[in-house]
Design an enzyme around this catalytic site. Structure first.
Site, PDB file in Angstrom:
ATOM      1  N   GLY A  76      10.780  -6.601  28.593  1.00 30.39           N
ATOM      2  CA  GLY A  76      10.994  -7.372  29.206  1.00 30.39           C
ATOM      3  C   GLY A  76      11.745  -8.544  27.853  1.00 30.39           C
ATOM      4  O   GLY A  76      12.019  -8.850  27.880  1.00 30.39           O
ATOM      5  N   THR A  77      10.311  -8.283  27.037  1.00 33.26           N
ATOM      6  CA  THR A  77      10.526  -9.721  26.357  1.00 33.26           C
ATOM      7  C   THR A  77      11.785  -9.676  25.024  1.00 33.26           C
ATOM      8  O   THR A  77      12.724 -10.287  24.805  1.00 33.26           O
ATOM      9  CB  THR A  77       8.664  -9.418  25.330  1.00 33.26           C
ATOM     10  OG1 THR A  77       8.072  -9.904  26.563  1.00 33.26           O
ATOM     11  CG2 THR A  77       9.613 -10.411  24.454  1.00 33.26           C
ATOM     12  N   ASN A 161       8.292 -15.281  38.004  1.00 32.84           N
ATOM     13  CA  ASN A 161       6.639 -14.619  38.104  1.00 32.84           C
ATOM     14  C   ASN A 161       5.641 -15.189  38.003  1.00 32.84           C
ATOM     15  O   ASN A 161       4.839 -14.382  38.472  1.00 32.84           O
ATOM     16  CB  ASN A 161       6.799 -14.204  36.858  1.00 32.84           C
ATOM     17  CG  ASN A 161       6.663 -14.876  35.683  1.00 32.84           C
ATOM     18  OD1 ASN A 161       8.040 -16.050  35.325  1.00 32.84           O
ATOM     19  ND2 ASN A 161       5.842 -15.512  34.850  1.00 32.84           N
ATOM     20  N   GLN A 189      10.778  -9.390  37.672  1.00 31.66           N
ATOM     21  CA  GLN A 189      10.089  -9.586  39.382  1.00 31.66           C
ATOM     22  C   GLN A 189      11.223  -9.582  39.962  1.00 31.66           C
ATOM     23  O   GLN A 189      10.710  -9.664  41.247  1.00 31.66           O
ATOM     24  CB  GLN A 189       9.771 -10.757  38.999  1.00 31.66           C
ATOM     25  CG  GLN A 189       8.485 -11.121  37.656  1.00 31.66           C
ATOM     26  CD  GLN A 189       7.204 -10.357  38.302  1.00 31.66           C
ATOM     27  OE1 GLN A 189       6.995 -10.057  39.104  1.00 31.66           O
ATOM     28  NE2 GLN A 189       6.499 -10.356  36.668  1.00 31.66           N
ATOM     29  N   GLY A 210       9.983  -1.480  32.920  1.00 31.78           N
ATOM     30  CA  GLY A 210       9.728  -0.355  33.394  1.00 31.78           C
ATOM     31  C   GLY A 210       7.589  -1.149  33.482  1.00 31.78           C
ATOM     32  O   GLY A 210       8.202  -0.576  34.707  1.00 31.78           O
ATOM     33  N   HIS A 211       6.994  -1.783  33.093  1.00 30.33           N
ATOM     34  CA  HIS A 211       6.318  -1.846  33.421  1.00 30.33           C
ATOM     35  C   HIS A 211       5.361  -3.173  34.976  1.00 30.33           C
ATOM     36  O   HIS A 211       4.298  -2.555  35.439  1.00 30.33           O
ATOM     37  CB  HIS A 211       4.742  -2.159  32.427  1.00 30.33           C
ATOM     38  CG  HIS A 211       4.925  -3.831  32.202  1.00 30.33           C
ATOM     39  ND1 HIS A 211       3.425  -4.679  32.381  1.00 30.33           N
ATOM     40  CD2 HIS A 211       5.503  -4.018  31.500  1.00 30.33           C
ATOM     41  CE1 HIS A 211       4.343  -5.269  31.485  1.00 30.33           C
ATOM     42  NE2 HIS A 211       4.974  -5.762  31.403  1.00 30.33           N
ATOM     43  N   THR A 251      14.149   5.159  17.165  1.00 32.03           N
ATOM     44  CA  THR A 251      14.396   6.458  17.835  1.00 32.03           C
ATOM     45  C   THR A 251      14.474   6.466  18.905  1.00 32.03           C
ATOM     46  O   THR A 251      13.520   5.458  19.841  1.00 32.03           O
ATOM     47  CB  THR A 251      14.447   7.164  16.937  1.00 32.03           C
ATOM     48  OG1 THR A 251      13.674   7.358  15.426  1.00 32.03           O
ATOM     49  CG2 THR A 251      13.600   7.897  17.796  1.00 32.03           C
ATOM     50  N   CYS A 344       0.512 -13.349  30.173  1.00 32.83           N
ATOM     51  CA  CYS A 344       1.448 -13.725  29.121  1.00 32.83           C
ATOM     52  C   CYS A 344       0.762 -14.882  28.584  1.00 32.83           C
ATOM     53  O   CYS A 344       0.784 -14.303  27.068  1.00 32.83           O
ATOM     54  CB  CYS A 344       2.609 -13.562  29.243  1.00 32.83           C
ATOM     55  SG  CYS A 344       3.653 -11.895  29.877  1.00 32.83           S
TER      56      CYS A 344
END
Ligand SMILES: Cc1ncc(COP(=O)(O)O)c(C=O)c1O
Length: 392
Positions: A76-77, A161, A189, A210-211, A251, A344
């Site tokens: 996300g960052t 968030n 979020q 993803g997390h 990659t 964070c």
């Protein structure tokens, strides 16, 4: 097994990160065994490439976007930085110095904008929020109208968030687009908690990770709209192999991308059911806290207001006269894991910029906790150990 390892833990910090879904763990480990660089021309490379492109199609379909709009990132960052900086740079064909961001953005947006201000001559303007943490549309309109042609990009998150406020994004997009200004939204979020249909929203860039949805850490995406004058493709932050149509060299993380696609599909498929379940759990949690601590204050939109205004996952509470850090440690000792704000910026001893923007003072901000729920949350079947048992 040590006694510490056996202690039951109630995890109330899903907004920081949520456990990887079992189906996603299986998919991730299956894909980790697939050999090949998606950029190679041989058979293994082509198979890896096919997996990436199929994942792109599946994620796009789940979000209501087109496959060609999905740019995979390292989370996300990175997606937020690519959107804010990349759109700013892409819109400098003629000088547009203004960057409009809501006051309650995640630091990934706030600090990206701040960096543009400090290093690139941007003029960053913060859009105020009301006492619930919702961006004020009158202020958005006024800021845009001050000089719409001078605005490079407007960024307004979808769901905050810290306090879970859902932002009036449709209206923000309409105000900005009618003045020719592109909109980025941080949907990190939002996905899985509120209905997400990017086709009907029409934002120009949308960040996900993803997390927060049961996928792995370290993979996310920026979904960009069609390339046109208002919203050209963002200028890349990373240069190298030219992957992701030049917008994000590096990659491809085939396994992570496949896992993100599955987590995204499941988040959208289960959103309604999960939202109803979490809302019920959150309400009973709030009742129990209120029974023990009558003067506790719920921050963000009212719990008895429209459901669409608040995330069912985030419950942010102020305990008057308490020190949030001490409370957090006490709860941790009792087997309850939560947070004083966004993970964070945890560890940095400063009041939450979100609560301050909502008009709270530093003392209230310091006495607050965020309890956040997710797919593995359930009603506790155990009693918290002392010293909490008397109060909970
Ligand atoms: C609203 C929001 N945006 C961005 C991020 C950063 O995402 P990531 O951890 O994938 O870099 C977070 C994580 O806390 C978040 O809550």
């Amino acid at each position: 097994m040590s006694a510490a390892a056996e202690k039951p833990v109630h995890y109330l910090d899903h907004a920081a990160t949520t456990p990887v879904l079992p189906a996603v763990v299986d998919e991730l480990s299956r894909l980790l065994r697939v050999p090949g660089n998606a950029g190679s021309v041989h058979g293994s490379g082509r198979r890896a490439r096919r997996l990436v492109e199929e994942s792109r199609e599946r994620l796009a379909a789940a979000l209501g976007a087109r496959p060609g709009d999905v740019v995979f990132t390292g989370g996300g960052t990175e997606a937020d930085n690519l959107a804010v900086k990349g759109l700013y740079w892409a819109r400098q064909g003629r000088p547009r110095r203004r960057v409009l961001v809501s006051e309650v953005e995640h630091h990934a947006v706030l600090d990206a904008a701040g960096w543009l201000g400090a290093q690139q001559g941007a003029v960053v303007e913060h859009l105020p929020v009301d006492s619930d943490g919702v961006v004020r549309l009158d202020a958005v309109r006024a800021a845009l109208d001050a000089d719409p042609d001078g605005v490079a990009v407007l960024s307004c998150m979808w769901v905050n968030n810290e306090v879970g406020a859902v932002q009036p994004l449709d209206a923000v997009v309409e105000l900005a687009h009618s003045r020719g200004v592109p909109v980025h939204t941080d949907a990190v979020q939002a996905l899985g908690q509120v209905p997400v249909d990017l086709g009907s929203l029409g934002a120009d860039a949308v960040s996900i990770t993803g997390h927060k949805i049961g996928g792995p850490v370290g993979v996310g995406a920026l979904i960009v709209g069609p390339d046109h004058e208002r919203a050209p493709r963002p200028v890349a932050l990373l240069h190298g192999g030219g992957q992701e149509r030049g917008m994000r060299s590096g990659t491809a993380d085939v396994a992570g991308i496949g896992a993100l696609a599955l987590a995204g599909e499941l988040a959208v498929e289960r959103q309604r059911e999960q939202a109803a379940r979490l809302r019920g759990l959150g309400r009973s949690l709030l009742e129990r806290v209120r029974a023990a601590v009558p003067d506790v204050v719920l921050n963000g939109p009212a719990v008895d207001g429209p459901e669409s205004m608040r995330s069912p996952a985030i419950w942010h509470l102020t305990f008057p006269g308490c020190d949030g850090d001490a409370l957090l440690m006490l709860l941790d000792a009792g087997g309850v894991e939560c947070s004083t704000g966004s993970a964070c910026s945890a560890g940095v001893p400063q009041a939450s910029h979100v609560l301050l923007a909502m008009g709270r003072d530093e003392t209230a901000a310091a006495g607050s906790l965020r309890l956040s729920l997710g797919h593995s949350s359930h009603r506790p079947t155990w009693k918290p150990s002392p010293p909490l048992s008397g109060r909970w």
